[in-house]
Design an enzyme around this catalytic site. Structure first.
Site, mmCIF file in Angstrom:
data_model
loop_
_atom_site.group_PDB
_atom_site.id
_atom_site.type_symbol
_atom_site.label_atom_id
_atom_site.label_comp_id
_atom_site.label_asym_id
_atom_site.label_seq_id
_atom_site.Cartn_x
_atom_site.Cartn_y
_atom_site.Cartn_z
ATOM 1 C CD GLU A 15 -3.078 -0.993 0.138
ATOM 2 O OE1 GLU A 15 -3.042 0.158 -0.277
ATOM 3 O OE2 GLU A 15 -3.559 -1.817 -0.030
ATOM 4 C CB CYS A 24 -5.789 4.483 -5.635
ATOM 5 S SG CYS A 24 -7.287 4.490 -5.907
#
Length: 147
Positions: A15, A24
């Protein structure tokens, strides 16, 4: 079942941690260690920022929440590494998608040899194959296969 430090480290590695919100690869506002609004803790938008301590706290909270959400649907005996791999997968794709996954279905049916290929299916974001997801699945599979 408790989540191991190895699982937390895997999630952190893939992550990454960004203290200012960003979009993202799937186009969702994200902050910290992949925290989105969908996790149910805070609303993440373009103005969201966290401290490092907050990012760590949210990670632990979301991982615990997701672990609690997927544990009841795992009906076959499971090892800590297998559970950790599934928690990491659920952290990335969401617990709802995990509950519907062929990876879980194969695991519960005792078809452990089919689980890695089923995990590899989760490699797209925004409809496109993302090399980072391909690589993450490989790490999760390594964890899953740890004796």
């Amino acid at each position: 079942m408790n989540v191991t430090q190895e699982t937390l480290d895997l999630i952190k590695r893939w992550e990454g941690c960004r203290l200012k919100a960003y979009k993202c690869s799937a186009g969702k506002w994200t902050v910290g260690y992949g925290l989105t609004t969908a996790a149910g803790f805070i609303t993440v938008d373009k103005d969201t920022t966290l401290t490092q301590a907050e990012a760590e706290w949210y990670l632990e909270q979301v991982v615990a929440k997701f672990a609690d959400q997927i544990a009841p649907v795992i009906t076959a005996p499971i090892t800590p590494p297998q559970f950790g791999a599934f928690v990491s997968l659920a952290y990335n794709i969401g617990p709802t998608a995990f509950r519907k996954s062929s990876a879980l279905r194969h695991f519960n049916a005792g078809d452990l040899d089919k689980v890695p290929a089923a995990m590899k299916l989760w490699k797209k974001a925004g409809g496109k194959v993302v090399q980072g997801l391909v690589n993450r699945r490989e790490d999760e599979i390594k964890l899953f296969l740890t004796p």
